[in-house]
Design an enzyme around this catalytic site. Structure first.
Site, short mmCIF file in Angstrom:
data_model
loop_
_atom_site.label_atom_id
_atom_site.label_comp_id
_atom_site.label_asym_id
_atom_site.label_seq_id
_atom_site.Cartn_x
_atom_site.Cartn_y
_atom_site.Cartn_z
N ASP A 102 0.86 -1.19 0.00
CA ASP A 102 0.00 0.00 0.00
C ASP A 102 0.89 1.24 0.00
O ASP A 102 1.38 1.67 1.04
CB ASP A 102 -0.92 0.01 1.22
CG ASP A 102 -1.93 1.16 1.18
OD1 ASP A 102 -1.70 2.13 0.43
OD2 ASP A 102 -2.93 1.09 1.90
N HIS A 142 0.59 7.85 3.92
CA HIS A 142 1.29 7.15 4.99
C HIS A 142 2.80 7.40 4.97
O HIS A 142 3.52 6.81 5.78
CB HIS A 142 1.03 5.64 4.87
CG HIS A 142 -0.42 5.30 4.81
ND1 HIS A 142 -1.27 5.46 5.88
CD2 HIS A 142 -1.19 4.82 3.79
CE1 HIS A 142 -2.50 5.09 5.53
NE2 HIS A 142 -2.47 4.71 4.27
#
Length: 285
Positions: A189, A194
């Site tokens: 991901d 993030h």
């Protein structure tokens, strides 16, 4: 363009084939904080190749392909998509290394009302690429903000597990590391939310946040320690609703309630902030 449930329900999504090895399994476990205690055999079994086990929640990243959410014909505004719920059912322990096929189907589209939102649930079947033997079924539910009002079904067929009242039977705190999201993203991901401070700030966060599926995996880790003697082969299922983000470096507390043979309810929080609710854990005794 409004969300189109007919397009979603009839969508053909190509299967994903993924070959992985023991290093991928170890990297995924490192992203959940395994190995923080370098002499804990229960942790080391997931991060080194001697008598290694694959962490069962790795099925949530194997074969994932979220590109269907970005197809313009669906009417989904990807900038307004939020990860709402996750569930998995384990049919057989995941090998440490293997070759899998993942087939995704759109299972349900729910209309939460005009001006509110919509829920889209995708089901992914993961099986051995050579034998066809099933390993897991994974459900991903996304919340599409502001996409409701198209006249669809108002109620989801998959209902959340009831959140228990009263004090938990057991609580366990798991420390996360400041760089944990940077490690976890290497399992597939690569959303810059993030990793990149500027992207996170544009999304309304002080800094990059931990992946929801990392929180999901950390909860499973604590539940395994409590109910399965840290043995991933005994895990049968896990589900929960995401309620708030976690910042890398925060401690996640998992509250647990035993609910009869082979089942426990759980929630996860950072201090008083709920981050995962309506959790259910199924395991073999």
């Amino acid at each position: 363009m409004p969300l189109d449930p007919d397009v979603l329900m009839s969508m053909q999504i190509d299967p994903v084939r993924r070959r992985y090895d023991w290093r991928d399994s170890a990297l995924y476990a490192l992203g959940l904080g395994y190995g923080a205690d370098p002499v804990d055999a229960a942790q080391l079994r997931y991060v080194q190749e001697h008598d290694q086990q694959a962490m069962p929640t790795m099925v949530n990243v194997l074969g994932h392909d979220g590109s269907w959410m970005k197809r313009p014909e669906t009417g989904i505004d990807y900038s307004k998509v939020v990860h709402g719920e996750q569930a998995m059912q384990i049919h057989a322990p995941l090998p440490v290394a293997g070759d899998i096929i993942a087939q995704t189907h759109i299972e349900e589209v729910v209309d939460k009302g005009d001006g509110k939102g919509a829920l889209v649930t995708a089901r992914r079947e993961i099986s051995d690429a050579e034998t066809g033997a099933p390993y897991a079924t994974v459900w991903l539910t996304i919340f599409c903000r502001g996409a409701g009002g198209f006249g669809g079904s108002l109620a989801a067929s998959r209902q959340p597990h009831p959140q228990p009242e009263g004090a938990p039977d057991h609580s366990a705190a798991v420390e996360t590391r400041p760089e944990q999201a940077l490690i976890y993203r290497l399992s597939g991901d690569y959303n810059m939310l993030h990793a990149d401070p500027e992207t996170a700030q544009k999304a309304g966060f002080d800094r990059p946040i931990l992946h929801g599926l990392a929180t999901f995996g950390i909860a499973c880790r604590a539940l395994m320690d409590r109910y399965c003697a840290a043995d991933g082969a005994r895990v049968r299922g896990l589900e929960g609703r995401f309620s708030a983000p976690v910042y890398p470096g925060e401690a996640i507390t998992i509250d647990m309630w035993a609910q009869g043979r082979g089942q426990a309810a759980f929630g996860a929080r950072v201090g008083d902030r709920d981050v995962l609710r309506n959790g259910r854990f199924d395991f073999s005794e």
